[in-house]
Each structure stands twice: as structure tokens, then as C-alpha cells.
Motif scaffolding. Structure first.
Motif, PDB file in Angstrom:
ATOM      1  N   LEU A   7      23.343  71.659 -19.461  1.00 11.70           N
ATOM      2  CA  LEU A   7      24.072  72.720 -20.145  1.00 11.70           C
ATOM      3  C   LEU A   7      24.503  72.339 -21.559  1.00 11.70           C
ATOM      4  CD1 LEU A   7      26.232  73.763 -17.092  1.00 11.70           C
ATOM      5  CD2 LEU A   7      24.513  75.211 -18.209  1.00 11.70           C
ATOM      6  N   GLY A   8      24.332  71.070 -21.929  1.00 15.55           N
ATOM      7  CA  GLY A   8      24.699  70.634 -23.273  1.00 15.55           C
ATOM      8  C   GLY A   8      26.197  70.598 -23.499  1.00 15.55           C
ATOM      9  N   LEU A   9      26.941  70.096 -22.510  1.00 17.10           N
ATOM     10  CA  LEU A   9      28.397  70.092 -22.591  1.00 17.10           C
ATOM     11  C   LEU A   9      28.981  68.777 -23.092  1.00 17.10           C
ATOM     12  CD1 LEU A   9      29.258  71.774 -19.155  1.00 17.10           C
ATOM     13  CD2 LEU A   9      28.841  72.887 -21.357  1.00 17.10           C
ATOM     14  N   SER A  10      28.158  67.761 -23.290  1.00 15.93           N
ATOM     15  CA  SER A  10      28.680  66.417 -23.532  1.00 15.93           C
ATOM     16  C   SER A  10      29.504  66.309 -24.817  1.00 15.93           C
ATOM     17  CB  SER A  10      27.528  65.403 -23.566  1.00 15.93           C
ATOM     18  OG  SER A  10      26.573  65.769 -24.537  1.00 15.93           O
ATOM     19  N   ASN A  11      29.258  67.168 -25.793  1.00 14.57           N
ATOM     20  CA  ASN A  11      30.010  67.103 -27.050  1.00 14.57           C
ATOM     21  C   ASN A  11      31.323  67.880 -27.002  1.00 14.57           C
ATOM     22  OD1 ASN A  11      28.069  65.497 -28.292  1.00 14.57           O
ATOM     23  ND2 ASN A  11      26.916  67.242 -29.060  1.00 14.57           N
ATOM     24  N   LEU A  12      31.574  68.566 -25.917  1.00 12.89           N
ATOM     25  CA  LEU A  12      32.816  69.319 -25.780  1.00 12.89           C
ATOM     26  C   LEU A  12      33.931  68.414 -25.282  1.00 12.89           C
ATOM     27  CD1 LEU A  12      31.548  72.613 -24.080  1.00 12.89           C
ATOM     28  CD2 LEU A  12      31.907  72.175 -26.522  1.00 12.89           C
ATOM     29  N   SER A  53      18.996  87.270 -10.424  1.00 11.27           N
ATOM     30  CA  SER A  53      19.057  85.957  -9.778  1.00 11.27           C
ATOM     31  C   SER A  53      18.038  84.986 -10.365  1.00 11.27           C
ATOM     32  CB  SER A  53      18.840  86.090  -8.269  1.00 11.27           C
ATOM     33  OG  SER A  53      17.585  86.672  -7.985  1.00 11.27           O
ATOM     34  N   THR A  54      17.012  85.505 -11.031  1.00 14.94           N
ATOM     35  CA  THR A  54      15.989  84.631 -11.613  1.00 14.94           C
ATOM     36  C   THR A  54      16.425  84.024 -12.941  1.00 14.94           C
ATOM     37  OG1 THR A  54      14.879  86.430 -12.808  1.00 14.94           O
ATOM     38  CG2 THR A  54      14.176  86.006 -10.535  1.00 14.94           C
ATOM     39  N   VAL A  55      17.482  84.566 -13.546  1.00 12.68           N
ATOM     40  CA  VAL A  55      17.949  84.041 -14.833  1.00 12.68           C
ATOM     41  C   VAL A  55      19.395  83.565 -14.753  1.00 12.68           C
ATOM     42  CG1 VAL A  55      16.316  85.346 -16.235  1.00 12.68           C
ATOM     43  CG2 VAL A  55      18.509  86.388 -15.622  1.00 12.68           C
ATOM     44  N   LEU A  95      11.070  77.517 -28.667  1.00 13.34           N
ATOM     45  CA  LEU A  95      10.013  78.502 -28.828  1.00 13.34           C
ATOM     46  C   LEU A  95      10.597  79.906 -28.719  1.00 13.34           C
ATOM     47  CD1 LEU A  95       7.199  76.919 -26.616  1.00 13.34           C
ATOM     48  CD2 LEU A  95       7.480  76.763 -29.090  1.00 13.34           C
ATOM     49  N   PRO A  96       9.950  80.888 -29.319  1.00 12.99           N
ATOM     50  CA  PRO A  96      10.439  82.276 -29.183  1.00 12.99           C
ATOM     51  C   PRO A  96      10.481  82.690 -27.720  1.00 12.99           C
ATOM     52  CG  PRO A  96       8.763  82.112 -30.899  1.00 12.99           C
ATOM     53  CD  PRO A  96       8.763  80.797 -30.182  1.00 12.99           C
ATOM     54  N   SER A  97      11.497  83.435 -27.370  1.00 13.04           N
ATOM     55  CA  SER A  97      11.643  83.895 -25.990  1.00 13.04           C
ATOM     56  C   SER A  97      10.601  84.975 -25.677  1.00 13.04           C
ATOM     57  CB  SER A  97      13.047  84.455 -25.777  1.00 13.04           C
ATOM     58  OG  SER A  97      13.243  84.834 -24.441  1.00 13.04           O
ATOM     59  N   ILE A  98      10.124  84.970 -24.450  1.00 14.61           N
ATOM     60  CA  ILE A  98       9.153  85.970 -24.002  1.00 14.61           C
ATOM     61  C   ILE A  98       9.888  87.037 -23.192  1.00 14.61           C
ATOM     62  CG2 ILE A  98       7.061  86.365 -22.645  1.00 14.61           C
ATOM     63  CD1 ILE A  98       6.345  83.426 -23.117  1.00 14.61           C
ATOM     64  N   LYS A  99       9.765  88.272 -23.595  1.00 13.20           N
ATOM     65  CA  LYS A  99      10.476  89.365 -22.943  1.00 13.20           C
ATOM     66  C   LYS A  99      10.103  89.467 -21.465  1.00 13.20           C
ATOM     67  CE  LYS A  99      11.417  94.334 -23.305  1.00 13.20           C
ATOM     68  NZ  LYS A  99      11.083  95.603 -24.006  1.00 13.20           N
ATOM     69  N   ASP A 100      11.113  89.648 -20.629  1.00 17.43           N
ATOM     70  CA  ASP A 100      10.950  89.855 -19.189  1.00 17.43           C
ATOM     71  C   ASP A 100      10.349  88.651 -18.472  1.00 17.43           C
ATOM     72  OD1 ASP A 100      11.976  92.452 -19.346  1.00 17.43           O
ATOM     73  OD2 ASP A 100       9.997  93.296 -19.800  1.00 17.43           O
ATOM     74  N   ASP A 101      10.383  87.492 -19.102  1.00 14.82           N
ATOM     75  CA  ASP A 101       9.902  86.272 -18.452  1.00 14.82           C
ATOM     76  C   ASP A 101      11.108  85.411 -18.095  1.00 14.82           C
ATOM     77  OD1 ASP A 101       7.767  84.296 -17.724  1.00 14.82           O
ATOM     78  OD2 ASP A 101       8.798  83.120 -19.257  1.00 14.82           O
ATOM     79  N   PRO A 102      11.460  85.302 -16.806  1.00 12.75           N
ATOM     80  CA  PRO A 102      12.679  84.587 -16.401  1.00 12.75           C
ATOM     81  C   PRO A 102      12.737  83.149 -16.884  1.00 12.75           C
ATOM     82  CG  PRO A 102      11.817  85.866 -14.570  1.00 12.75           C
ATOM     83  CD  PRO A 102      10.781  85.914 -15.648  1.00 12.75           C
ATOM     84  N   PHE A 103      11.604  82.444 -16.810  1.00 12.98           N
ATOM     85  CA  PHE A 103      11.563  81.051 -17.252  1.00 12.98           C
ATOM     86  C   PHE A 103      11.927  80.953 -18.733  1.00 12.98           C
ATOM     87  CE2 PHE A 103       9.193  77.774 -19.492  1.00 12.98           C
ATOM     88  CZ  PHE A 103       9.550  76.624 -18.803  1.00 12.98           C
ATOM     89  N   SER A 104      11.309  81.796 -19.555  1.00 15.71           N
ATOM     90  CA  SER A 104      11.561  81.770 -21.002  1.00 15.71           C
ATOM     91  C   SER A 104      12.997  82.172 -21.321  1.00 15.71           C
ATOM     92  CB  SER A 104      10.573  82.702 -21.712  1.00 15.71           C
ATOM     93  OG  SER A 104      10.845  82.773 -23.091  1.00 15.71           O
ATOM     94  N   ILE A 105      13.499  83.181 -20.617  1.00 12.05           N
ATOM     95  CA  ILE A 105      14.878  83.623 -20.845  1.00 12.05           C
ATOM     96  C   ILE A 105      15.865  82.518 -20.480  1.00 12.05           C
ATOM     97  CG2 ILE A 105      16.647  85.263 -20.094  1.00 12.05           C
ATOM     98  CD1 ILE A 105      14.351  87.302 -19.726  1.00 12.05           C
ATOM     99  N   MET A 106      15.621  81.862 -19.347  1.00 13.46           N
ATOM    100  CA  MET A 106      16.500  80.765 -18.925  1.00 13.46           C
ATOM    101  C   MET A 106      16.530  79.661 -19.973  1.00 13.46           C
ATOM    102  SD  MET A 106      18.515  79.366 -16.616  1.00 13.46           S
ATOM    103  CE  MET A 106      18.244  80.108 -15.001  1.00 13.46           C
ATOM    104  N   GLN A 107      15.363  79.279 -20.496  1.00 14.71           N
ATOM    105  CA  GLN A 107      15.321  78.228 -21.502  1.00 14.71           C
ATOM    106  C   GLN A 107      16.027  78.648 -22.789  1.00 14.71           C
ATOM    107  OE1 GLN A 107      13.687  74.717 -21.408  1.00 14.71           O
ATOM    108  NE2 GLN A 107      15.506  75.003 -22.647  1.00 14.71           N
ATOM    109  N   THR A 108      15.874  79.902 -23.174  1.00 22.00           N
ATOM    110  CA  THR A 108      16.533  80.402 -24.375  1.00 22.00           C
ATOM    111  C   THR A 108      18.056  80.362 -24.224  1.00 22.00           C
ATOM    112  OG1 THR A 108      14.657  81.839 -24.929  1.00 22.00           O
ATOM    113  CG2 THR A 108      16.790  82.392 -25.899  1.00 22.00           C
ATOM    114  N   LEU A 109      18.553  80.773 -23.067  1.00 13.65           N
ATOM    115  CA  LEU A 109      19.998  80.749 -22.821  1.00 13.65           C
ATOM    116  C   LEU A 109      20.525  79.320 -22.822  1.00 13.65           C
ATOM    117  CD1 LEU A 109      20.349  83.471 -20.029  1.00 13.65           C
ATOM    118  CD2 LEU A 109      20.882  83.682 -22.460  1.00 13.65           C
ATOM    119  N   LEU A 110      19.744  78.397 -22.249  1.00 16.06           N
ATOM    120  CA  LEU A 110      20.157  76.998 -22.253  1.00 16.06           C
ATOM    121  C   LEU A 110      20.174  76.439 -23.670  1.00 16.06           C
ATOM    122  CD1 LEU A 110      18.214  75.598 -19.149  1.00 16.06           C
ATOM    123  CD2 LEU A 110      20.700  75.631 -19.426  1.00 16.06           C
ATOM    124  N   ALA A 111      19.068  76.629 -24.398  1.00 13.86           N
ATOM    125  CA  ALA A 111      18.950  76.049 -25.736  1.00 13.86           C
ATOM    126  C   ALA A 111      20.019  76.582 -26.681  1.00 13.86           C
ATOM    127  CB  ALA A 111      17.554  76.318 -26.297  1.00 13.86           C
TER     128      ALA A 111
END
Length: 442
Positions: A85-90, A305-307, A403-419
């Protein structure tokens, strides 16, 4: 301790050790964070999930404390969650607050989905195991012996080189997708096991690849006692503690040696399938389970649930929970467990091979996760490599252009939210899932 309502909290010790008395922060679900000096300062009616290892808690007499849980409560350790989640700097108070909002939602989701009255004291997978865990065979039975010898949770790897200026971090399969794949496959029952005479096997069992094809064509839940005589070099290092070899040695393409070691002898068909294509495998005995079963648990069929990061933890614990005993929190020794673990580790191994081709080294793998040793020269390519292999990378990696997020792709959306560390969007998705779970019961 079991609680009738959801009283759970995160307790972060400053140096992840129960001896720490300064800089510790805790936060209960839906409440504000507060500093604490020791476990005695934490409210007694709340289950506190710490960032401490079980061994350290045991050393300080806290492992039996009903309100204290170790860092592995959610299978993915608290340290891992912070990295992903990238919390280490908090600041630690903000870390505790964000973590408890996510894991609190996780526990709320699984309580609704499985109709749990209590939250488990030792681990989330424990709750699944208590409800759906497969019973072990009788002590000293052949069935129990084969099951125990075929089980392996994860793999520590032989490292061919020691790289300088590297980063060590995890890559992991999308938890919902990975759980969906495992839970959707037929699994061997663990009620009986039949030994197959060598004379009844194709070519009397002398050809491992032919045996694998035969088992798949006839839909057999097959297990084999094997001896590894030779392996392709990359697989040899990745299977350093893999099935079948007490000790084998070989050379890599560069001429350096590797050694593969393991005292186990039996493996399930998914592992044999990989081994048979990567080396010289001698078949010593073959046995077949008495049938197949479908997973008794399934995932929530909802787009959100997929994202959802929180529901991803639910999904992981659902499949891992099938490998737990029904009467305690330890791993079960069953054919079902061995098969699930083989599916998991071999999928990770195949991805690890590709990561090596991209210039990374592998520290360990298992549970849908691969810990990589990444040189600086490869770092900028991580988003592309990860997407190609269906792996997520942690938000803790600074300075990497996603990378640019891919619409309606759960994997891509999850990575975008994380990044982007979009914790607010994760919270919104969780509320959609919780509303759906609550409405389905009304």
C-alpha cells in the motif's frame, strides 16, 4: 478470544518487537489512533493484530494472550500490507489508521459472507478451515503419509548470483483472480488413496511426461513418488526445496553450480507436470485419490469485489483456509491441501522463470507471491514486466511511471489505485461491497 461484534484493532510496535515501549501506535476499527507502551495498555475486549512475529510474541508471553495476534493474521503479513500500500513513509499513527480501515472492512466482509458469529483469534484462514477444512486421515495411514510428504507451502530459492544495488520487494498475482482460479478447479478428495501397479501405467511408469498426459486424459487426481535425476538449470535453482530430491547437483549455462535439496518424495500432478517438462524424473510409485470435489467456498460475484483491496484479502484467505485444519489453525495434511499448494507454487514458479529472463533474481515464492531481487537496470521496466505476467507491484516503489489504466480491467484498475495510493477509492469500493453483502441478507 472470540467477540460477538467487530472489535478489532491494529497495534504497531515501533521496531516490530513487543519489547518496544516508545513510538508504538494503535488504532481500533472506526476509532482514532493512540500511543501505547505495552500490550497491557490495549483495551481487553478488542482483538489487536500486531506487526510482531509469532516467535517474538511467544518469547514475551503474549502468544497465548487472547487479545493479541501476530503479523500473519491475514496470511499476508502486516509488513507486506505496508509495502504493497506504500504506507512506510507515513507516520505510525496514520499507518495504523489506514491499515485498520482496510483490515476492518476485510473482517466485516468475511463475517457477512460466511455468516460468522465470532472473529477468529489466531488467523482469518482459521475461520475458513473450521467451517470447510478437510479432515486428515488416520494416524500412521498411507493416506496421511502421502498427504504429508506432498505438502509444501512455499519455496526458498537457490540464488545464482549476488547482485549489488538491488531492491528486494514482492510481486503478486491479483488476489481475486488467483483465488477464483484455484477455487474454480476440481480438487482431489482426501478420503482414500489407491496405489496403481507399475504394470498398469503407460510404459510401466518409465516416462514421466507420458504419465502426466495419461493422468490428464483420464481426469485422474494423481500423486507420484519421484526421484529427480536432473533438472533444467533455472528450474533446478527455483526448486531448490522443491519436490523429490534429497540432493542433486547441476550446472547453469554460465557454469556455476546449483544444488536442489528436499527430503520430500511425493508430489501432486500439477507439480509433476512442470517437473516432467524440465528434467529427468524417475517415477517410483503412483497413487490416485478416490475422486474429485468442488470447493465448498466461492467468491462474491460482484464487479466491485474484483477491485477491492480488502476483498482481495478475503479471497486469499478463502483458498488458503481450505488448507487449514478444521479443529485448529495449523496446515492440514491432506491430498486437497497438497494439490492446492502445488497449483499455487507451480504458477508462481512459471512466472519466476520469466522474471529471471528479465534480469531479476528470485528469493522465494508461494501463496500467489514472488519476492524478487531487482537490479537498478531493470527497475524502470517493472510496470511493463508485471503487466505482461499478470503481477501487481507495490506502491512502495518510488519514482516508477505507471502504465495507463485500461478501462474495465480489474487488474489494471487495482494497479492504478495502488500506484496512486488512492486509499479513498479503495474505501468507496469497500462500502459498495458491504452494502451488497448486507442487502443480500435482508
Amino acid at each position: 478470544m472470540e467477540t460477538t461484534d467487530l472489535r478489532v484493532g491494529i497495534a504497531l510496535y515501533a521496531n516490530a518487537h513487543p519489547d518496544d515501549q516508545a513510538g508504538n501506535w494503535a488504532c481500533e476499527f472506526n476509532k482514532e489512533p493512540f500511543p501505547f507502551m505495552s500490550a497491557s495498555d490495549l483495551p481487553a475486549q478488542t482483538l489487536w493484530i500486531t506487526n510482531c512475529q509469532f516467535g517474538d510474541l511467544k518469547q514475551f508471553g503474549l502468544s497465548l494472550n487472547p487479545k493479541i495476534a501476530d503479523e500473519g493474521y491475514f496470511r499476508t503479513r502486516i509488513k507486506q500490507l505496508i509495502t504493497e500500500l506504500g504506507l512506510s513513509n507515513l507516520s505510525p499513527d496514520k499507518q495504523a489508521s489506514l491499515l485498520v480501515s482496510i483490515v476492518g472492512n476485510t473482517l466485516t466482509m468475511i463475517k457477512h459472507q460466511l455468516n460468522l458469529v465470532h472473529i477468529p483469534a489466531n488467523s482469518l484462514a482459521q475461520a475458513v478451515g473450521q467451517l470447510f477444512g478437510v479432515r486428515e486421515a488416520a494416524p500412521r495411514s498411507t493416506l496421511l503419509q502421502v498427504s504429508e510428504l506432498a505438502c509444501q507451502r512455499y519455496t526458498q530459492c537457490e540464488r545464482e548470483r549476488r547482485l549489488e544495488k538491488v531492491e528486494i520487494f514482492p510481486l503478486w498475482f491479483h488476489r481475486f483472480d488467483w483465488a477464483h482460479e484455484i477455487l474454480g478447479q476440481p480438487l482431489p478428495t482426501s478420503e482414500d488413496l489407491s496405489l496403481i501397479p507399475q504394470s498398469s501405467l503407460p510404459r510401466s511408469g518409465q516416462d514421466a511426461a507420458l504419465l502426466v498426459d495419461w493422468a490428464k486424459e483420464n481426469n485422474l487426481p494423481l500423486f507420484a513418488k519421484i526421484r529427480i535425476n536432473a533438472l533444467e538449470s533455472t528450474v533446478g535453482r527455483l526448486l531448490n526445496y522443491g519436490a523429490g530430491a534429497s540432493s542433486i547437483r547441476g550446472e547453469t549455462a554460465s557454469g556455476s553450480g546449483y544444488e536442489s535439496r528436499n527430503m520430500r518424495e511425493w508430489c501432486a500432478l500439477p507439480e509433476l507436470s512442470v517437473l516432467a517438462g524440465a528434467g529427468e524424473i524417475e517415477i517410483l510409485e503412483v497413487a490416485v485419490a478416490n475422486g474429485w470435489m468442488r470447493s465448498p467456498v466461492s467468491l462474491l460475484a460482484h464487479k466491485a469485489s474484483t477491485v477491492s483491496y480488502s476483498y482481495g484479502l478475503v479471497a486469499e484467505n478463502l483458498w488458503v483456509g481450505l488448507t487449514r485444519r478444521h479443529n485448529d489453525f495449523r496446515q492440514s495434511r491432506t491430498l486437497t491441501t497438497a494439490w492446492i499448494q502445488a497449483l499455487d507454487r507451480m504458477r508462481c514458479l512459471l512466472a519466476a522463470e520469466k522474471l529471471i529472463e528479465h534480469g531479476m533474481d528470485i528469493a522465494n515464492y508461494g501463496y500467489g507471491r514472488i519476492t524478487v531481487v531487482c537490479p537498478q537496470s531493470v527497475r524502470s521496466s517493472i510496470p511493463q514486466i508485471a503487466r505482461e505476467l499478470g503481477l501487481l507491484y507495490p506502491a512502495s516503489l518510488e519514482g516508477i511511471a505507471p502504465l495507463p489504466s485500461i478501462k474495465d480491467d480489474p487488474f489494471s484498475i487495482m494497479q492504478t489505485l495502488l500506484a496512486s495510493r488512492d486509499y479513498a477509492s479503495f474505501a468507496k469500493v469497500d462500502q459498495i461491497i458491504l452494502s451488497n453483502l448486507q442487502s443480500s441478507k435482508s
